[in-house]
Design a protein around this motif. Structure first.
Motif, short mmCIF file in Angstrom:
data_model
loop_
_atom_site.label_atom_id
_atom_site.label_comp_id
_atom_site.label_asym_id
_atom_site.label_seq_id
_atom_site.Cartn_x
_atom_site.Cartn_y
_atom_site.Cartn_z
N ILE A 87 0.82 -1.21 0.00
CA ILE A 87 0.00 0.00 0.00
C ILE A 87 0.86 1.27 0.00
CG2 ILE A 87 -1.59 1.36 1.42
CD1 ILE A 87 -3.02 -1.18 2.10
N PHE A 88 2.00 1.24 0.66
CA PHE A 88 2.83 2.44 0.77
C PHE A 88 3.26 2.99 -0.59
CE2 PHE A 88 6.88 4.62 1.63
CZ PHE A 88 6.38 5.63 2.44
N PRO A 89 3.83 2.17 -1.49
CA PRO A 89 4.21 2.74 -2.80
C PRO A 89 2.99 3.21 -3.60
CG PRO A 89 5.15 0.56 -2.53
CD PRO A 89 4.28 0.81 -1.37
N TRP A 90 1.88 2.52 -3.45
CA TRP A 90 0.65 2.93 -4.14
C TRP A 90 0.23 4.32 -3.68
CZ3 TRP A 90 -4.25 3.94 -2.13
CH2 TRP A 90 -5.24 4.11 -3.09
N ALA A 91 0.34 4.57 -2.37
CA ALA A 91 -0.04 5.88 -1.85
C ALA A 91 0.91 6.97 -2.34
CB ALA A 91 -0.04 5.84 -0.32
N LEU A 92 2.17 6.63 -2.56
CA LEU A 92 3.13 7.63 -3.02
C LEU A 92 2.87 8.06 -4.46
CD1 LEU A 92 6.49 6.35 -1.50
CD2 LEU A 92 5.13 8.30 -0.78
N ILE A 93 2.42 7.14 -5.29
CA ILE A 93 2.21 7.49 -6.71
C ILE A 93 0.74 7.77 -7.02
CG2 ILE A 93 4.22 6.15 -7.43
CD1 ILE A 93 2.13 4.10 -8.53
N TYR A 94 -0.10 7.84 -6.00
CA TYR A 94 -1.54 7.97 -6.20
C TYR A 94 -1.89 9.21 -7.02
CZ TYR A 94 -6.48 8.49 -5.14
OH TYR A 94 -7.82 8.65 -5.23
N ASN A 95 -1.38 10.38 -6.65
CA ASN A 95 -1.73 11.62 -7.35
C ASN A 95 -1.33 11.59 -8.82
OD1 ASN A 95 -3.00 12.87 -5.21
ND2 ASN A 95 -1.09 13.77 -4.45
N ASP A 96 -0.12 11.12 -9.09
CA ASP A 96 0.33 11.04 -10.48
C ASP A 96 -0.48 10.03 -11.28
OD1 ASP A 96 2.27 12.92 -9.92
OD2 ASP A 96 3.81 11.40 -9.47
N ALA A 97 -0.82 8.91 -10.66
CA ALA A 97 -1.59 7.87 -11.36
C ALA A 97 -3.00 8.35 -11.66
CB ALA A 97 -1.62 6.60 -10.52
N VAL A 98 -3.62 9.08 -10.73
CA VAL A 98 -4.97 9.61 -10.98
C VAL A 98 -4.93 10.60 -12.12
CG1 VAL A 98 -6.81 11.03 -10.00
CG2 VAL A 98 -5.85 9.16 -8.67
N ALA A 99 -3.90 11.42 -12.18
CA ALA A 99 -3.79 12.40 -13.26
C ALA A 99 -3.62 11.73 -14.62
CB ALA A 99 -2.61 13.33 -13.00
N GLN A 100 -2.94 10.59 -14.64
CA GLN A 100 -2.70 9.91 -15.92
C GLN A 100 -3.82 8.97 -16.32
OE1 GLN A 100 1.04 7.92 -15.69
NE2 GLN A 100 2.25 9.80 -15.77
N HIS A 101 -4.38 8.22 -15.36
CA HIS A 101 -5.30 7.14 -15.70
C HIS A 101 -6.73 7.36 -15.23
CE1 HIS A 101 -1.85 4.80 -16.98
NE2 HIS A 101 -1.27 5.05 -15.81
N GLY A 102 -6.98 8.30 -14.40
CA GLY A 102 -8.32 8.53 -13.87
C GLY A 102 -8.52 7.86 -12.53
N LEU A 103 -9.49 8.35 -11.80
CA LEU A 103 -9.72 7.90 -10.43
C LEU A 103 -10.16 6.44 -10.37
CD1 LEU A 103 -9.90 8.66 -7.43
CD2 LEU A 103 -12.26 9.30 -7.82
N ASN A 104 -11.09 6.04 -11.22
CA ASN A 104 -11.64 4.68 -11.13
C ASN A 104 -10.60 3.61 -11.43
OD1 ASN A 104 -14.14 5.60 -10.42
ND2 ASN A 104 -14.91 5.64 -12.53
#
Length: 134
Positions: free
Chosen positions: A77-94
């Protein structure tokens, strides 16, 4: 031309010869003083009581397994939380949130199953109950 397997064989022989020769030389050089104290089950100065075989409570094993499962969960979960903002910007929230929610749901279901089956309930052993009565 030389065969490359000759070097591998020579390295294997050296790899076996060095530890075996060290064991043989140390067995010849070490002092051997057989004493009754050295033959005792415990060398810590304590007088042995009872058998050396102790039955451990299975709860230790269950708690260790649950710890490992939830420790790995934190590591994932920790690495997922670190890249969360960038991933949402690229791929969308869902597409970012759904896999993590499925992962957490599986872990919560597993914890619920372990709780329901008593894996997290601590049970005292018979020996502990006898000691608490004294």
């Amino acid at each position: 031309m030389s065969n490359p397997w000759i070097a591998v064989g020579a390295l294997a022989l050296v790899g076996l010869a060095i530890p075996l020769s060290m064991i043989a030389i140390s067995s010849l050089l070490r002092p051997s003083v057989p004493e009754q104290g050295k033959r005792a089950i415990y060398e810590s100065g304590e007088v042995p009581t009872g058998s050396t075989r102790i039955r451990f409570n299975i709860q230790y094993y269950m708690v260790a397994l649950l710890f490992v499962v939830f420790d790995i969960e934190t590591v994932l979960i920790f690495p997922w939380a670190l890249i969360y903002n960038d991933a949402v910007a690229q791929h969308g929230l869902n597409s970012v949130l759904a896999p993590m929610l499925v992962f957490l749901a599986i872990l919560i279901i597993g914890l619920g199953w372990a709780w329901r089956n008593g894996a997290v309930r601590w049970v005292k052993s018979e020996r502990a109950e006898i000691k608490s009565e004294l």
